[in-house]
Write a protein that holds these residues in place. Structure first.
Motif, mmCIF file in Angstrom:
data_model
loop_
_atom_site.group_PDB
_atom_site.id
_atom_site.type_symbol
_atom_site.label_atom_id
_atom_site.label_comp_id
_atom_site.label_asym_id
_atom_site.label_seq_id
_atom_site.Cartn_x
_atom_site.Cartn_y
_atom_site.Cartn_z
ATOM 1 N N GLY A 31 37.887 4.512 36.991
ATOM 2 C CA GLY A 31 39.215 4.662 36.414
ATOM 3 C C GLY A 31 40.298 4.045 37.270
ATOM 4 O O GLY A 31 40.188 4.009 38.499
ATOM 5 N N GLN A 32 41.345 3.552 36.592
ATOM 6 C CA GLN A 32 42.537 3.034 37.259
ATOM 7 C C GLN A 32 43.738 3.677 36.576
ATOM 8 O O GLN A 32 43.971 3.440 35.395
ATOM 9 C CB GLN A 32 42.618 1.512 37.141
ATOM 10 C CG GLN A 32 41.439 0.772 37.733
ATOM 11 C CD GLN A 32 41.570 -0.738 37.580
ATOM 12 O OE1 GLN A 32 42.622 -1.323 37.855
ATOM 13 N NE2 GLN A 32 40.501 -1.384 37.132
ATOM 14 N N THR A 33 44.469 4.498 37.316
ATOM 15 C CA THR A 33 45.604 5.210 36.733
ATOM 16 C C THR A 33 46.883 4.868 37.481
ATOM 17 O O THR A 33 46.855 4.440 38.632
ATOM 18 C CB THR A 33 45.381 6.734 36.773
ATOM 19 O OG1 THR A 33 45.081 7.133 38.120
ATOM 20 C CG2 THR A 33 44.231 7.139 35.862
ATOM 21 N N ASP A 34 47.992 5.086 36.799
ATOM 22 C CA ASP A 34 49.292 4.802 37.404
ATOM 23 C C ASP A 34 50.337 5.684 36.728
ATOM 24 O O ASP A 34 49.997 6.579 35.942
ATOM 25 C CB ASP A 34 49.638 3.309 37.276
ATOM 26 C CG ASP A 34 50.468 2.811 38.456
ATOM 27 O OD1 ASP A 34 51.620 3.275 38.599
ATOM 28 O OD2 ASP A 34 49.975 1.980 39.241
ATOM 29 N N LEU A 35 51.593 5.428 37.023
ATOM 30 C CA LEU A 35 52.699 6.217 36.501
ATOM 31 C C LEU A 35 52.623 6.303 34.974
ATOM 32 O O LEU A 35 52.491 5.286 34.292
ATOM 33 C CB LEU A 35 54.025 5.583 36.918
ATOM 34 C CG LEU A 35 55.299 6.367 36.606
ATOM 35 C CD1 LEU A 35 55.329 7.659 37.404
ATOM 36 C CD2 LEU A 35 56.530 5.520 36.931
ATOM 37 N N GLY A 36 52.672 7.531 34.455
ATOM 38 C CA GLY A 36 52.628 7.737 33.014
ATOM 39 C C GLY A 36 51.250 8.034 32.470
ATOM 40 O O GLY A 36 51.109 8.482 31.322
#
Length: 218
Positions: A31-36
């Motif tokens: 997984g790659q997650t960021d703001l939002g």
């Protein structure tokens, strides 16, 4: 195979971590997650074992809570954490039976710089720290400078520089009778942090609760 999520994947450090993980045969980038993005949902849906966080001082504690409360182990490179934050992380680890490595700097050379400064202060009690970073670094003084001062065992002046063209650099200058000693480390690219991050990902599941500082696992 260790399942890993990178949180802050769109940032400069996050992008570098993503590339590094993809080169490692024993690590799976799930997984790659960021703001939002919904970090909790990402952890549950991928069954991630480790979450690496390189985000922002304003959001790091919320991220850490999400990581640990959802049963994943944390590798936290975001700086700006206070002593109170670290105490909360320690309690979260105990409550959720997970571990978390928090490191102000993942470069092996920076860890050695701190250790050398710890030795030098015994012989040169007067010292100052100059830390220099890229202009978008949010916190000052840097976590590395604060960790260095902690290792030295006394308060010393810290000077912060934020300029374009810099990555991460620090000098510890000691003054004595008729002489000075300078211990300096330069990260010329973000690649310098990757061996330390990869080591942390592999080791964090074997740790007991909160561990503060990369030197604890070298």
């Amino acid at each position: 195979m260790i399942k890993v999520i990178v949180n802050g994947a769109k940032g400069k450090m996050g992008q570098e971590v993503v590339k590094a993980i993809q080169k490692e045969a024993d690590l799976a980038l799930v997984g790659q997650t960021d703001l939002g993005d919904d970090l909790a949902k990402a952890i549950k849906s991928t069954q991630a074992e480790v979450v690496v966080d390189f985000t922002h001082p304003r959001s790091v504690m919320e991220n850490v809570r999400t990581i640990l409360e959802n049963g994943a182990h944390g590798v936290i490179g975001t700086t700006g954490l206070t002593k109170e934050n670290l105490e909360e992380i320690k309690k979260l680890c105990e409550k959720n039976k997970v571990s978390c490595l928090v490191a102000p700097n993942f470069a092996i050379g920076a860890v050695l710089m701190m250790q050398f400064a710890k030795e030098a202060i015994k012989y040169f009690p007067q010292a100052e720290i100059i830390e220099m970073h890229h202009e978008s670094k949010a916190d000052k003084p840097s976590g590395t400078a604060l960790k260095t001062m902690e290792a030295m065992g006394k308060e010393v002046p810290i000077h912060s520089v934020r300029l374009p063209g810099l990555v991460a650099h620090q000098e510890v200058i000691f003054g004595g009778l008729g002489q000075t000693l300078t211990i300096r480390h330069d990260s010329l690219s973000r690649e310098s942090f990757m061996p330390g991050v990869m080591l942390a990902i592999r080791k964090v599941k074997t740790l007991n609760g909160l561990v503060y500082g990369l030197e604890k696992i070298l």
